[in-house]
Design an enzyme around this catalytic site. Structure first.
Site, PDB file in Angstrom:
ATOM      1  N   SER A   1       5.705  12.772 -25.293  1.00  0.00           N
ATOM      2  CA  SER A   1       5.599  12.326 -26.643  1.00  0.00           C
ATOM      3  C   SER A   1       4.857  13.280 -27.611  1.00  0.00           C
ATOM      4  O   SER A   1       3.510  13.666 -27.331  1.00  0.00           O
ATOM      5  CB  SER A   1       4.665  10.852 -26.511  1.00  0.00           C
ATOM      6  OG  SER A   1       4.145  10.563 -27.629  1.00  0.00           O
TER       7      SER A   1
ATOM      8  N   LYS B   1       3.783   1.833  -5.503  1.00  0.00           N
ATOM      9  CA  LYS B   1       3.159   1.352  -4.191  1.00  0.00           C
ATOM     10  C   LYS B   1       4.540   1.383  -3.290  1.00  0.00           C
ATOM     11  O   LYS B   1       4.363   1.208  -2.256  1.00  0.00           O
ATOM     12  CB  LYS B   1       2.492   0.113  -4.311  1.00  0.00           C
ATOM     13  CG  LYS B   1       1.277   0.349  -4.731  1.00  0.00           C
ATOM     14  CD  LYS B   1       0.250  -0.816  -3.904  1.00  0.00           C
ATOM     15  CE  LYS B   1      -1.434  -0.310  -4.401  1.00  0.00           C
ATOM     16  NZ  LYS B   1      -1.435  -0.370  -5.705  1.00  0.00           N
TER      17      LYS B   1
ATOM     18  N   SER C   1      -2.452  -9.734  -3.340  1.00  0.00           N
ATOM     19  CA  SER C   1      -1.999 -10.334  -4.402  1.00  0.00           C
ATOM     20  C   SER C   1      -1.183  -9.815  -5.240  1.00  0.00           C
ATOM     21  O   SER C   1      -0.818 -10.165  -6.468  1.00  0.00           O
ATOM     22  CB  SER C   1      -2.955 -11.051  -4.998  1.00  0.00           C
ATOM     23  OG  SER C   1      -3.966 -10.422  -5.495  1.00  0.00           O
TER      24      SER C   1
ATOM     25  N   GLU D   1     -11.093   5.383 -13.081  1.00  0.00           N
ATOM     26  CA  GLU D   1     -11.275   4.082 -12.696  1.00  0.00           C
ATOM     27  C   GLU D   1     -11.849   3.092 -13.639  1.00  0.00           C
ATOM     28  O   GLU D   1     -12.364   3.757 -14.775  1.00  0.00           O
ATOM     29  CB  GLU D   1     -12.067   3.963 -11.388  1.00  0.00           C
ATOM     30  CG  GLU D   1     -13.279   4.591 -11.599  1.00  0.00           C
ATOM     31  CD  GLU D   1     -14.216   4.563 -10.063  1.00  0.00           C
ATOM     32  OE1 GLU D   1     -13.730   3.903  -9.044  1.00  0.00           O
ATOM     33  OE2 GLU D   1     -15.317   5.001 -10.335  1.00  0.00           O
TER      34      GLU D   1
ATOM     35  N   GLY E   1     -15.919  -1.012 -12.197  1.00  0.00           N
ATOM     36  CA  GLY E   1     -15.771  -0.828 -11.053  1.00  0.00           C
ATOM     37  C   GLY E   1     -15.899   0.577 -10.716  1.00  0.00           C
ATOM     38  O   GLY E   1     -14.777   1.285 -10.334  1.00  0.00           O
TER      39      GLY E   1
ATOM     40  N   ASP F   1     -16.912   2.458  -8.374  1.00  0.00           N
ATOM     41  CA  ASP F   1     -17.479   2.881  -6.917  1.00  0.00           C
ATOM     42  C   ASP F   1     -16.854   4.199  -6.477  1.00  0.00           C
ATOM     43  O   ASP F   1     -17.545   4.925  -5.929  1.00  0.00           O
ATOM     44  CB  ASP F   1     -17.014   1.785  -6.023  1.00  0.00           C
ATOM     45  CG  ASP F   1     -15.424   1.827  -6.007  1.00  0.00           C
ATOM     46  OD1 ASP F   1     -14.896   1.295  -7.051  1.00  0.00           O
ATOM     47  OD2 ASP F   1     -14.691   2.333  -5.170  1.00  0.00           O
TER      48      ASP F   1
ATOM     49  N   SER G   1       0.920   4.585 -13.519  1.00  0.00           N
ATOM     50  CA  SER G   1       1.161   4.160 -12.143  1.00  0.00           C
ATOM     51  C   SER G   1       1.857   2.768 -11.682  1.00  0.00           C
ATOM     52  O   SER G   1       2.806   2.513 -10.809  1.00  0.00           O
ATOM     53  CB  SER G   1      -0.171   4.051 -11.173  1.00  0.00           C
ATOM     54  OG  SER G   1      -0.754   3.001 -12.127  1.00  0.00           O
TER      55      SER G   1
HETATM   56  C1  LIG Z   1      -2.566  -0.037  -6.437  1.00  0.00           C
HETATM   57  C2  LIG Z   1      -2.375   0.438  -7.755  1.00  0.00           C
HETATM   58  C3  LIG Z   1      -3.362   1.418  -8.164  1.00  0.00           C
HETATM   59  C4  LIG Z   1      -4.584   1.845  -7.301  1.00  0.00           C
HETATM   60  O1  LIG Z   1      -3.871   2.504  -6.189  1.00  0.00           O
HETATM   61  P1  LIG Z   1      -5.037   3.083  -5.134  1.00  0.00           P
HETATM   62  O2  LIG Z   1      -3.930   3.691  -4.099  1.00  0.00           O
HETATM   63  O3  LIG Z   1      -5.586   1.843  -4.484  1.00  0.00           O
HETATM   64  O4  LIG Z   1      -6.104   3.992  -5.683  1.00  0.00           O
HETATM   65  C5  LIG Z   1      -3.223   2.080  -9.480  1.00  0.00           C
HETATM   66  N1  LIG Z   1      -2.065   1.341 -10.305  1.00  0.00           N
HETATM   67  C6  LIG Z   1      -1.336   0.518  -9.839  1.00  0.00           C
HETATM   68  C7  LIG Z   1      -0.327  -0.067 -10.800  1.00  0.00           C
HETATM   69  C8  LIG Z   1      -1.388  -0.043  -8.764  1.00  0.00           C
HETATM   70  O5  LIG Z   1      -0.635  -1.118  -8.301  1.00  0.00           O
END
Ligand SMILES: *Cc1c(COP(=O)(O)O)cnc(C)c1O
Length: 326
Positions: free
Chosen positions: A34, A59, A84, A210, A214, A216, A310
């Site tokens: 972009s 995932k 979930s 993150e 959260g 951590d 992601s």
């Molecule tokens: C699960 C998920 C994450 C985090 O992934 P991890 O492997 O748990 O660090 C980030 N973005 C999306 C869209 C997810 O579904």
């Protein structure tokens, strides 16, 4: 879970093997550019768009790789997962694709859309009351009773290797990068991507991002051990994890430059940017890496920066509420 503690940590060769396994099953997602984003950041940004992955998030990669690697006997018996969110849909779809039965343990109050999507992909849902039942204990009990293999969402060598194929594809397509930003929950995606970066772009600085509520991951890096926090309050529902994994943490500690945090307001601003300027729907968790990249852009002026987007599974009404309000 003892089985997981005994597991060999994944290495880059496992990411390469996962890429072979995923060929023809996972989408090779696009890397989008972009001009507006580049101008805003003062850097060349490469967005690896896993919101366009099958079931809407990266995932699928880890779930498919893990189930494909099971023995024929384990595949005949079936798999089980508790989630979930996106992991539930990923396991249900990957299992169906491989002809394996999937049982998903989901809270009774999970969003109806997510229950329906998981069921549509062929998963058998076992509902539990999140206030009175321990989902891990319940999952283990059902797994034992029915001889099912548990596939955890991030702390599993084959899941980590599968997630790493997102960065592997990115580097193969655009070449070396100066920095790579990755969304961080339990660290499966970050650890896998860091393995790919270590082999394909050893000078690339890898960052996890993150939610501020959260943090951590950042605390764990600082402390040099896995720090557990209370369930964080954030709109990034895919990153509401309370701790990194026993397999993901050592990889992150060794290979990740730093973990950054961003606020929910920053996530909303990026969601709006993606919708308005790049014409795409990205869920709040999927905006973490981009928010981190924009926030630290001055440091990467004139450089080449990768961003893992992601996922894109978001309740559209909630999405409209967030990005419509200014
Ligand atoms: C699960 C998920 C994450 C985090 O992934 P991890 O492997 O748990 O660090 C980030 N973005 C999306 C869209 C997810 O579904």
């Amino acid at each position: 879970m003892r089985l997981i503690r005994l597991m060999r940590p994944p290495v880059f060769a496992d990411v390469q093997a996962a890429a072979e396994r995923l060929r023809g099953h996972a989408h090779h997602t696009p890397v989008l550019r972009s001009a507006t984003a580049d101008a805003r950041a003062g850097a060349a940004l490469f967005f690896k768009c896993e919101n366009f992955q099958r079931m809407g998030a990266f995932k699928f990669r880890g779930a498919f790789n893990a189930i494909a690697k099971l023995s024929p006997a384990q595949q005949r018996a079936g798999v089980i997962a508790f989630s979930s969110g996106n992991h539930a849909q990923a396991i249900a779809l990957a299992a169906r694709e491989l002809g394996v039965a999937a049982t998903i343990v989901m809270p009774t109050d999970a969003p109806a859309a997510k229950l329906a999507a998981t069921r549509d992909y062929g998963g058998e849902i076992v509902a539990y009351d999140r206030f009175s039942e321990d989902r891990e204990a319940l999952t283990r009990r059902i797994a034992e009773e029915r001889g099912l293999t548990i596939i955890p969402p991030y702390d599993h060598a084959d899941v980590i290797a599968g997630q790493g194929t997102a960065a592997l594809e990115l580097f193969e397509e655009v070449g070396a990068l100066d920095a790579l930003f990755v969304c961080l929950g339990g660290g499966g995606l970050l650890a896998g991507c860091a393995l790919a970066a270590g082999a394909l772009a050893p000078d690339c600085a890898v960052f996890g991002v993150e939610p501020e509520a959260g943090d951590d991951g950042r605390q764990s890096l600082r402390a040099g051990r896995i720090v557990t926090i209370a369930v964080p309050k954030t709109i990034a529902d895919g990153a509401m994890t309370t701790h990194l994994g026993e397999l993901t943490f050592p990889i992150i500690r060794e290979r990740v430059r730093d973990v950054l945090t961003v606020t929910d307001e920053q996530l909303v601003a990026v969601m709006r940017f993606f919708a308005e300027r790049m014409k795409m729907v990205v869920e709040p968790t999927g905006c973490l890496a981009a928010a981190g990249a924009f926030a630290s852009a001055p440091q990467w002026r004139g450089r080449r920066v990768g961003v893992i987007v992601s996922g894109g599974n978001v309740d559209l009404a909630a999405c409209a509420g967030w990005i419509g309000a200014r």
